[in-house]
Structure formats: C-alpha cells, structure tokens
Scaffold this motif. Structure first.
Motif, PDB file in Angstrom:
ATOM      1  N   ASP A   1      60.251  53.752  72.970  1.00 27.38           N
ATOM      2  CA  ASP A   1      59.510  53.489  71.739  1.00 27.38           C
ATOM      3  C   ASP A   1      58.021  53.799  71.847  1.00 27.38           C
ATOM      4  OD1 ASP A   1      61.674  52.722  70.243  1.00 27.38           O
ATOM      5  OD2 ASP A   1      61.519  50.603  70.811  1.00 27.38           O
ATOM      6  N   ASP A   2      57.554  54.424  72.921  1.00 26.40           N
ATOM      7  CA  ASP A   2      56.128  54.716  73.051  1.00 26.40           C
ATOM      8  C   ASP A   2      55.726  55.971  72.276  1.00 26.40           C
ATOM      9  OD1 ASP A   2      57.870  55.498  75.073  1.00 26.40           O
ATOM     10  OD2 ASP A   2      56.247  56.286  76.323  1.00 26.40           O
ATOM     11  N   ASP A   3      56.655  56.601  71.566  1.00 21.72           N
ATOM     12  CA  ASP A   3      56.322  57.768  70.739  1.00 21.72           C
ATOM     13  C   ASP A   3      55.848  57.357  69.348  1.00 21.72           C
ATOM     14  OD1 ASP A   3      58.793  56.808  69.981  1.00 21.72           O
ATOM     15  OD2 ASP A   3      59.565  58.781  69.447  1.00 21.72           O
ATOM     16  N   GLU A   4      55.899  56.062  69.017  1.00 20.19           N
ATOM     17  CA  GLU A   4      55.502  55.579  67.695  1.00 20.19           C
ATOM     18  C   GLU A   4      54.026  55.861  67.415  1.00 20.19           C
ATOM     19  OE1 GLU A   4      57.265  54.150  65.219  1.00 20.19           O
ATOM     20  OE2 GLU A   4      59.126  54.317  66.327  1.00 20.19           O
ATOM     21  N   ASN A   5      53.154  55.756  68.407  1.00 24.17           N
ATOM     22  CA  ASN A   5      51.720  55.939  68.191  1.00 24.17           C
ATOM     23  C   ASN A   5      51.341  57.404  68.002  1.00 24.17           C
ATOM     24  OD1 ASN A   5      51.427  53.196  68.482  1.00 24.17           O
ATOM     25  ND2 ASN A   5      51.056  53.339  70.688  1.00 24.17           N
ATOM     26  N   LYS A   6      52.129  58.327  68.523  1.00 25.02           N
ATOM     27  CA  LYS A   6      51.806  59.750  68.441  1.00 25.02           C
ATOM     28  C   LYS A   6      52.252  60.377  67.125  1.00 25.02           C
ATOM     29  CE  LYS A   6      52.678  60.247  73.369  1.00 25.02           C
ATOM     30  NZ  LYS A   6      53.563  60.890  74.326  1.00 25.02           N
ATOM     31  N   CYS A   7      53.162  59.758  66.439  1.00 26.44           N
ATOM     32  CA  CYS A   7      53.767  60.345  65.242  1.00 26.44           C
ATOM     33  C   CYS A   7      52.871  60.178  64.017  1.00 26.44           C
ATOM     34  CB  CYS A   7      55.125  59.688  64.989  1.00 26.44           C
ATOM     35  SG  CYS A   7      56.075  60.554  63.745  1.00 26.44           S
ATOM     36  N   VAL A   8      52.813  61.225  63.189  1.00 24.32           N
ATOM     37  CA  VAL A   8      52.024  61.177  61.956  1.00 24.32           C
ATOM     38  C   VAL A   8      52.681  60.233  60.953  1.00 24.32           C
ATOM     39  CG1 VAL A   8      51.233  62.550  59.988  1.00 24.32           C
ATOM     40  CG2 VAL A   8      51.177  63.519  62.283  1.00 24.32           C
ATOM     41  N   LEU A   9      53.990  60.263  60.904  1.00 24.70           N
ATOM     42  CA  LEU A   9      54.747  59.459  59.954  1.00 24.70           C
ATOM     43  C   LEU A   9      55.594  58.435  60.715  1.00 24.70           C
ATOM     44  CD1 LEU A   9      55.140  59.501  56.862  1.00 24.70           C
ATOM     45  CD2 LEU A   9      57.143  60.907  57.232  1.00 24.70           C
ATOM     46  N   PRO A  10      55.169  57.185  60.770  1.00 25.84           N
ATOM     47  CA  PRO A  10      55.911  56.185  61.548  1.00 25.84           C
ATOM     48  C   PRO A  10      57.180  55.728  60.817  1.00 25.84           C
ATOM     49  CG  PRO A  10      54.015  55.170  60.529  1.00 25.84           C
ATOM     50  CD  PRO A  10      53.963  56.621  60.184  1.00 25.84           C
ATOM     51  N   ILE A  11      58.264  56.466  61.009  1.00 26.26           N
ATOM     52  CA  ILE A  11      59.545  56.133  60.386  1.00 26.26           C
ATOM     53  C   ILE A  11      60.618  56.086  61.461  1.00 26.26           C
ATOM     54  CG2 ILE A  11      59.011  57.098  58.121  1.00 26.26           C
ATOM     55  CD1 ILE A  11      60.528  59.624  59.007  1.00 26.26           C
ATOM     56  N   SER A  12      61.758  55.542  61.103  1.00 27.87           N
ATOM     57  CA  SER A  12      62.861  55.466  62.055  1.00 27.87           C
ATOM     58  C   SER A  12      63.516  56.841  62.213  1.00 27.87           C
ATOM     59  CB  SER A  12      63.891  54.446  61.577  1.00 27.87           C
ATOM     60  OG  SER A  12      64.531  54.920  60.417  1.00 27.87           O
ATOM     61  N   ILE A  13      64.288  56.986  63.264  1.00 22.91           N
ATOM     62  CA  ILE A  13      64.993  58.243  63.510  1.00 22.91           C
ATOM     63  C   ILE A  13      66.019  58.515  62.413  1.00 22.91           C
ATOM     64  CG2 ILE A  13      66.642  59.360  65.099  1.00 22.91           C
ATOM     65  CD1 ILE A  13      63.781  59.512  65.980  1.00 22.91           C
ATOM     66  N   THR A  14      66.668  57.472  61.957  1.00 25.82           N
ATOM     67  CA  THR A  14      67.656  57.630  60.880  1.00 25.82           C
ATOM     68  C   THR A  14      66.990  58.187  59.627  1.00 25.82           C
ATOM     69  OG1 THR A  14      68.786  55.690  61.775  1.00 25.82           O
ATOM     70  CG2 THR A  14      69.463  56.448  59.603  1.00 25.82           C
ATOM     71  N   MET A  15      65.846  57.633  59.300  1.00 24.49           N
ATOM     72  CA  MET A  15      65.110  58.117  58.137  1.00 24.49           C
ATOM     73  C   MET A  15      64.637  59.553  58.356  1.00 24.49           C
ATOM     74  SD  MET A  15      64.340  57.328  55.223  1.00 24.49           S
ATOM     75  CE  MET A  15      63.241  56.783  53.993  1.00 24.49           C
ATOM     76  N   ALA A  16      64.237  59.886  59.563  1.00 22.90           N
ATOM     77  CA  ALA A  16      63.808  61.255  59.871  1.00 22.90           C
ATOM     78  C   ALA A  16      64.975  62.232  59.715  1.00 22.90           C
ATOM     79  CB  ALA A  16      63.233  61.327  61.280  1.00 22.90           C
ATOM     80  N   LEU A  17      66.147  61.847  60.174  1.00 23.51           N
ATOM     81  CA  LEU A  17      67.318  62.714  60.017  1.00 23.51           C
ATOM     82  C   LEU A  17      67.682  62.890  58.546  1.00 23.51           C
ATOM     83  CD1 LEU A  17      69.564  61.492  62.957  1.00 23.51           C
ATOM     84  CD2 LEU A  17      68.495  63.737  62.701  1.00 23.51           C
ATOM     85  N   LEU A  18      67.554  61.821  57.791  1.00 24.19           N
ATOM     86  CA  LEU A  18      67.821  61.899  56.358  1.00 24.19           C
ATOM     87  C   LEU A  18      66.810  62.814  55.662  1.00 24.19           C
ATOM     88  CD1 LEU A  18      69.785  60.668  54.311  1.00 24.19           C
ATOM     89  CD2 LEU A  18      68.101  58.876  53.925  1.00 24.19           C
ATOM     90  N   MET A  19      65.534  62.680  56.031  1.00 31.08           N
ATOM     91  CA  MET A  19      64.489  63.536  55.457  1.00 31.08           C
ATOM     92  C   MET A  19      64.676  64.995  55.835  1.00 31.08           C
ATOM     93  SD  MET A  19      61.047  61.233  55.919  1.00 31.08           S
ATOM     94  CE  MET A  19      60.010  62.665  55.941  1.00 31.08           C
ATOM     95  N   LEU A  20      65.215  65.237  57.018  1.00 34.14           N
ATOM     96  CA  LEU A  20      65.427  66.600  57.490  1.00 34.14           C
ATOM     97  C   LEU A  20      66.361  67.374  56.557  1.00 34.14           C
ATOM     98  CD1 LEU A  20      64.715  68.456  59.895  1.00 34.14           C
ATOM     99  CD2 LEU A  20      66.798  67.648  60.988  1.00 34.14           C
ATOM    100  N   PHE A  21      67.340  66.683  56.018  1.00 38.55           N
ATOM    101  CA  PHE A  21      68.303  67.344  55.141  1.00 38.55           C
ATOM    102  C   PHE A  21      67.979  67.172  53.661  1.00 38.55           C
ATOM    103  CE2 PHE A  21      70.635  66.588  59.090  1.00 38.55           C
ATOM    104  CZ  PHE A  21      70.952  67.902  59.394  1.00 38.55           C
TER     105      PHE A  21
ATOM    106  N   ALA B   1      66.635  69.952  49.800  1.00 40.06           N
ATOM    107  CA  ALA B   1      67.385  69.721  48.559  1.00 40.06           C
ATOM    108  C   ALA B   1      66.457  69.261  47.441  1.00 40.06           C
ATOM    109  CB  ALA B   1      68.481  68.687  48.801  1.00 40.06           C
ATOM    110  N   ILE B   2      65.563  68.330  47.751  1.00 37.58           N
ATOM    111  CA  ILE B   2      64.609  67.842  46.743  1.00 37.58           C
ATOM    112  C   ILE B   2      63.657  68.956  46.332  1.00 37.58           C
ATOM    113  CG2 ILE B   2      62.693  66.237  46.365  1.00 37.58           C
ATOM    114  CD1 ILE B   2      64.210  64.250  48.152  1.00 37.58           C
ATOM    115  N   LYS B   3      63.247  69.771  47.290  1.00 41.90           N
ATOM    116  CA  LYS B   3      62.354  70.891  46.970  1.00 41.90           C
ATOM    117  C   LYS B   3      63.021  71.886  46.026  1.00 41.90           C
ATOM    118  CE  LYS B   3      59.427  74.512  48.773  1.00 41.90           C
ATOM    119  NZ  LYS B   3      59.005  74.740  47.414  1.00 41.90           N
ATOM    120  N   SER B   4      64.280  72.200  46.276  1.00 41.38           N
ATOM    121  CA  SER B   4      64.957  73.162  45.400  1.00 41.38           C
ATOM    122  C   SER B   4      65.164  72.596  44.002  1.00 41.38           C
ATOM    123  CB  SER B   4      66.282  73.596  46.006  1.00 41.38           C
ATOM    124  OG  SER B   4      67.205  72.533  46.020  1.00 41.38           O
TER     125      SER B   4
END
Length: 156
Positions: A76-96, A100-103
């Motif tokens: 969990d020490d990568d939380e401070n380096k990230c621009v967007l402090p979100i969970s991995i699940t949320m990141a995977l959801l945003m990835l896909f 779709a939202i852009k299109s």
C-alpha cells in the motif's frame, strides 16, 4: 415519447418565423434571436464535450494507478505516488469505462452540433423568405422565387 421528424421540423420553422416575424430588425437583434434559438442545444453540447474530455483522461490515470500497484508488488505504499487515490477495482473499472463514456460523449456532441446547424439553417432560410416577401421587385426583371432560390442555395 419521441416526436415525428415532420413535427420537429415544423416546430423549428414555427420558432424561426416567430423569432424573425418583425418587418425590420437590427443585426444585433437577429444574432441574439439566433443565439436564443440554439442556446439549450449549445449548452447540452458543451456538457457532452466536457464529459468526453474528462473521460479522455480516465484511462491514463487508471493505468498509472494499476502500474504503480504492480510495481510496488501489491503493497500500500504506492498510495502517495498516485495522482488519483482510488482503489484498484475502481481503476480497472475506469480503464474500460473511460473509452465507452468518451465515445458516447463524442457521439452526442456530434448529434447536438448537427441539431444546431439545422436550426440555424432553418432560421436563416425563414428570415430570407420573410425578407423576400417584403422586398419590392417591380423595378427588377427577376422573380421573388428565383432570388429566394439563389439565396437559399448560398445559405446551404
């Protein structure tokens, strides 16, 4: 419930003719009438453009979050380096969901732009027609129909 295309077009023509029904109007009043005619569509187009722009950045931010998590071997020490402090699940959801939202945003932006173009074209054609009915062509050898046709082709 969606209205038939003919009803929508007659509504636009009715709006345009009521906006430009005055016999004499200044160019400032004409421009403000055109702006009033497309204001709601223009604002909704801006909202969809904003949504599309935000969605454009979702995928890179989610990818950065996933790569930081993988490179830190799951700690969990990568939380401070990230621009967007979100969970991995949320990141995977945003990835896909990002593309779709852009299109969807881009498609709606395009549709709204076409609606604005059609409304302005109808308003301009209505104003030209109203003006051609007022013009006295007794000194000219051209007919009102011919002049109206030439000008409406230029508007298109």
């Amino acid at each position: 419930k969606r209205q038939p295309r003919a009803t929508i077009q007659s509504g636009i023509k009715r709006e345009a003719s009521s906006l430009f029904a005055k016999e004499s109007f200044s160019s400032k009043a004409f421009m403000s009438s055109l702006f009033e005619l497309v204001l709601i569509e223009w604002l909704s187009q801006g909202c969809f453009q904003f949504l599309s722009t935000v969605a454009l950045y979702m995928t890179p931010l989610a990818l950065q979050r996933i790569l930081l998590r993988v490179s830190s071997h799951g700690t969990d020490d990568d939380e401070n380096k990230c621009v967007l402090p979100i969970s991995i699940t949320m990141a995977l959801l945003m990835l896909f969901l990002g593309p779709a939202i852009k299109s969807i945003g881009d498609g709606q932006n395009y549709v709204r732009g076409r609606h604005i173009g059609v409304r302005i074209k109808a308003a301009l054609l209505g104003a030209i027609y109203q003006k051609s009915l007022i013009v006295d062509l007794s000194a000219s050898k051209e007919s009102v129909g011919k002049i109206n046709n030439l000008i409406s082709v230029d508007v298109s």
